[in-house]
Design a protein around this motif. Structure first.
Motif, PDB file in Angstrom:
ATOM      1  N   THR A  65       0.805  -1.220   0.000  1.00  0.00           N
ATOM      2  CA  THR A  65       0.000   0.000   0.000  1.00  0.00           C
ATOM      3  C   THR A  65       0.845   1.279   0.000  1.00  0.00           C
ATOM      4  O   THR A  65       2.072   1.229   0.075  1.00  0.00           O
ATOM      5  N   GLY A  72      -4.598   7.467  -0.591  1.00  0.00           N
ATOM      6  CA  GLY A  72      -3.235   6.947  -0.632  1.00  0.00           C
ATOM      7  C   GLY A  72      -2.217   8.071  -0.781  1.00  0.00           C
ATOM      8  O   GLY A  72      -1.160   8.070  -0.139  1.00  0.00           O
ATOM      9  N   ASN A  99      -3.544   7.136   8.418  1.00  0.00           N
ATOM     10  CA  ASN A  99      -4.377   6.019   7.957  1.00  0.00           C
ATOM     11  C   ASN A  99      -5.740   5.967   8.644  1.00  0.00           C
ATOM     12  O   ASN A  99      -6.203   4.883   9.004  1.00  0.00           O
ATOM     13  N   ASP A 159      -8.814   3.462   4.299  1.00  0.00           N
ATOM     14  CA  ASP A 159      -7.978   2.708   5.238  1.00  0.00           C
ATOM     15  C   ASP A 159      -8.841   1.755   6.063  1.00  0.00           C
ATOM     16  O   ASP A 159      -8.453   0.610   6.320  1.00  0.00           O
ATOM     17  N   ALA A 180      -9.911  -1.146   3.986  1.00  0.00           N
ATOM     18  CA  ALA A 180      -8.810  -2.100   3.773  1.00  0.00           C
ATOM     19  C   ALA A 180      -8.596  -2.956   5.019  1.00  0.00           C
ATOM     20  O   ALA A 180      -8.417  -4.179   4.928  1.00  0.00           O
ATOM     21  N   GLY A 209       0.945  -0.441   7.712  1.00  0.00           N
ATOM     22  CA  GLY A 209      -0.261   0.016   7.018  1.00  0.00           C
ATOM     23  C   GLY A 209      -1.493  -0.632   7.644  1.00  0.00           C
ATOM     24  O   GLY A 209      -1.379  -1.528   8.482  1.00  0.00           O
ATOM     25  N   GLU A 264      -3.834  -2.715   6.498  1.00  0.00           N
ATOM     26  CA  GLU A 264      -4.043  -4.162   6.300  1.00  0.00           C
ATOM     27  C   GLU A 264      -3.126  -4.955   7.225  1.00  0.00           C
ATOM     28  O   GLU A 264      -3.522  -5.963   7.813  1.00  0.00           O
TER      29      GLU A 264
END
Ligand code: SF4
Lengths: 473, 201
Positions: free
Chosen positions: A185, A221, A355, A360, A363, A452, A454
């Motif tokens: 990401t 992003g 994030n 976010d 995800a 990140g 995820e």
């Protein structure tokens, strides 16, 4: 406008030149500031300074205040328990009243982390200069606006004059080639960049992010990437505006409307750097070679792919680095050679201006869905704003998180810096989507691994730092 | 703002890279709404034990450095947040000059706004001063801003660079805002032009 010649210009130079009020003989520039965001931690002394000198706010209409750092992320109807936090927010509330500054209070659905609120409202627009007494102001650079953090004395200066004294920064272009592989990401991209150039790599520079991997990023992003420019030492990060930028802004409450919209877009389209424009420094990063990143130490530059092992200070390049690594590893309680994938964690924090946006949360929810937070792990999701929270609830993300065993909180900075009640206990290890892993950042003695969203969700459900790609179907 | 002309004092050595603003002043002290009184919390987590007692091994707790007015630090000094509480805490402790091989931008800027002189020097010079500072209370250092010189305890002189405008403001204790307000006509003219070219703002 000063300096207008046929020479090709960078995006930065176009914005800078367009905001010059005066260039002093010694080269110091007085630049005009289009937008000023204010929060409760770095503003009280600035308002106090105005009061003492009997000065007014020059443009309250270009200023927007929001409380975010100290606010509780639990039920707010009971007010704020911590007295100092309460006083700081009360001080902001009386200051905005005295000086007539627009404000989103704690009960306003638009309240949230200041750098999430600005773009969300259309307060942030391309080509602007934007400041805030907060280093992560760089976030707004994702819109092609020159946005940077300032100290409290400068906050006072902007409130009183709508200008700022600045020496011209240097320029750096970071070219990110190729496409990000699945499971990698924007956060991994910027962490890898910091790993490459170091936390002082961009000192004195404004970084322009360019290349196909950047163009391919969503606005969310791009904000994640620009947000962490400061961790690379840069004053600001910038990304040229394009159709995605315009689509994101259109229709937002403070965005230009009707005829003014066309005029604004026509201007914004002139902003991208000209062909042949030059930079003081150029850096290249190959996105296609990246894997998910995780920090192992107490500086954002202490970052490695999740597939790596904890480094050995004996292999450090210099004595200073060896000393820094040794200190970090001691603080983090990690042994050289330990695989990062598999390090046990106690807490997970998903949120912050890095994030905490809807994408976010989507995800992270995609990883959490149908899984359970590992036994013994406390995991928390803190939406970046009331509007992000509302949208997430409309999409059912809150239910996914709650069913998986995450706590679903009210918006604010929360455990990104632990000024409110959300914090790590000494020795606790946390996978966090925030931006700083400094000693004590998330609570005295707390140990932070930056990742990140995820990867944070993957850590929550496995109970260890984990390569999220293993959980993806 | 207090003027800065010359300063003679003890230099405290803090040989750590990337000293961040969270180390200089942890967030629990950002809740103040005043500028003063932060000196006792400077480097709080390194300076005190969990029970609030002083850590004897921390440099500013050693008798020789309790009255230090100069700090010699490592690379990228002051990185992290924009909190001006960091220079406020440094100043409130009694430090008026910080010397390091490199500084983070916002911190560097914030120093000048508070009458603190940040000096950037080549690594070898910082190493030399660090070694001098290690010698403690008898090894005083003198900073002469006008001449842009540092004189070490053994009489050795090191020259430093500084932006002329910042030097001028520091030496005269000038208030930036006052200076800028004198340019109100230029700001007005800028705003008039901006209304025509970018009416959506
Ligand atoms: S979320 Fe964290 S980094 Fe962002 S403004 Fe709040 S405290 Fe600062």
């Amino acid at each position: 406008m000063a300096n207008d010649t046929a020479k090709p210009k960078t995006l930065f130079e176009k914005i800078w030149d367009n905001h010059l009020v005066e260039v002093q003989q010694d080269g110091t520039c007085l630049i005009y500031i289009d937008r000023h965001l204010v929060h409760e931690v770095t503003s009280p002394q600035a308002f106090e300074g105005l009061r003492t000198a009997k000065r007014a706010v020059r443009h309250a209409d270009m200023t927007l205040a929001v409380a975010d750092h100290n606010v509780p992320t639990t039920d707010r109807s009971k007010g704020i328990e911590n007295e100092e936090s309460r006083i700081q927010i009360e001080a902001l509330e009386s200051n905005i009243k005295d000086f007539g500054v627009p404000y989103f209070g704690m009960d306003d659905i638009r309240q949230g982390v200041v750098h999430i609120v600005g773009p969300e409202q259309g307060f942030t627009l391309p080509g602007m200069t934007i400041v805030c007494g907060d280093s992560h102001t760089a976030t707004h650079g994702a819109f092609g606006s020159l946005a940077f953090g300032i100290g409290t004395s400068e906050v006072e200066h902007v409130l009183a004059t709508q200008t700022l004294l600045q020496s011209p920064p240097r320029t750096m272009r970071v070219n990110v080639t190729g496409a990000l592989p699945a499971g990698v990401t924007a956060k991994d991209l910027v962490l890898a960049l910091i790993g490459q150039i170091g936390t002082a790599g961009g000192t004195g520079c404004v970084i322009e992010y360019a290349g196909e991997a950047i163009r391919a990023l969503s606005m969310e992003g791009r904000m994640t990437v620009c947000n962490m420019s400061i961790e690379a030492g840069a004053r600001a990060g910038l990304i040229a505006p394009d159709q995605k930028t315009f689509d994101y802004i259109m229709g937002r409450p403070m965005a230009p409307k009707a005829g003014a919209w066309e005029q604004a877009v026509a201007y914004w389209k002139t902003l991208p750097s000209d062909d042949g424009a030059t930079y003081d420094e150029e850096v290249t990063l190959d996105a296609s070679a990246l894997v998910p990143q995780v920090t192992w130490g107490t500086s954002p530059e202490n970052v490695l792919p999740i597939t790596a092992t904890v480094p050995d200070p004996a292999s450090a390049a210099t004595d200073a680095q060896k000393a820094a690594w040794t200190r970090s590893l001691e603080y983090m309680d990690l042994k050289p050679g330990t695989p990062l994938d598999g390090v046990k964690i106690d807490r997970v924090f998903i949120g912050s201006c890095t994030n905490g946006r809807i994408e976010d949360l989507r995800a992270a929810a995609a990883v959490a869905k149908g899984r359970k937070v590992a036994a013994g792990v406390g995991a928390m999701v803190v939406p970046g704003s009331g509007l992000v929270k509302e949208q997430a609830e409309e999409e059912g993300l809150d239910r996914i998180f709650i069913e998986a065993g995450f706590e679903w909180r009210e918006p604010g900075c929360s455990m990104c810096l632990a000024m409110n009640a959300d914090r790590l206990e000494p020795g606790e290890r946390c996978a966090s989507t925030s931006n700083r892993n400094f000693e004590g950042r998330q609570g005295r003695g707390g140990r932070t691994h930056l990742v990140g969203p995820e990867m944070a969700a993957a850590a929550a459900v496995t109970g260890t730092l984990t390569d999220v790609r293993k959980l993806m179907g | 703002m207090e003027k800065f002309t010359t300063l003679t004092g003890v230099a405290a050595p803090l040989s750590i890279k990337n000293i961040d603003t969270d180390m200089i002043i942890p967030k629990q002290f950002l809740k103040t709404i005043k500028r003063s009184g932060l000196g006792k919390h400077l480097f709080d987590e390194m300076r005190y034990n969990d029970d609030g007692s002083e850590r004897e091994d921390f440099v500013l707790n050693k008798p020789a450095y309790r009255k230090a007015s100069i700090l010699v630090g490592g690379e990228n000094f002051g990185c992290g947040s924009s909190r001006e509480h960091a220079p406020w805490a440094i100043l409130d402790f009694g430090i008026r000059c910080v010397i390091a091989p490199s500084f983070a931008d916002i911190f560097y800027n914030n120093c000048f706004k508070n009458g603190i002189l940040p000096i950037r020097l080549p690594r070898e010079d910082v190493d030399k001063l660090m070694a001098d500072a290690e010698r403690g209370a008898n090894a005083t250092v003198t900073i002469d801003l006008d001449k842009q010189q540092i004189t070490g305890p053994d009489g050795g002189v090191i020259a430093f660079d500084i932006d002329p405008f910042r030097k001028h403001c520091l030496m005269n204790g000038l208030d930036d805002i006052g200076l800028t307000l004198e340019k109100a006509a230029k700001i007005d003219a800028f705003e008039e032009k901006r209304k025509l070219t970018q009416p959506w703002l």
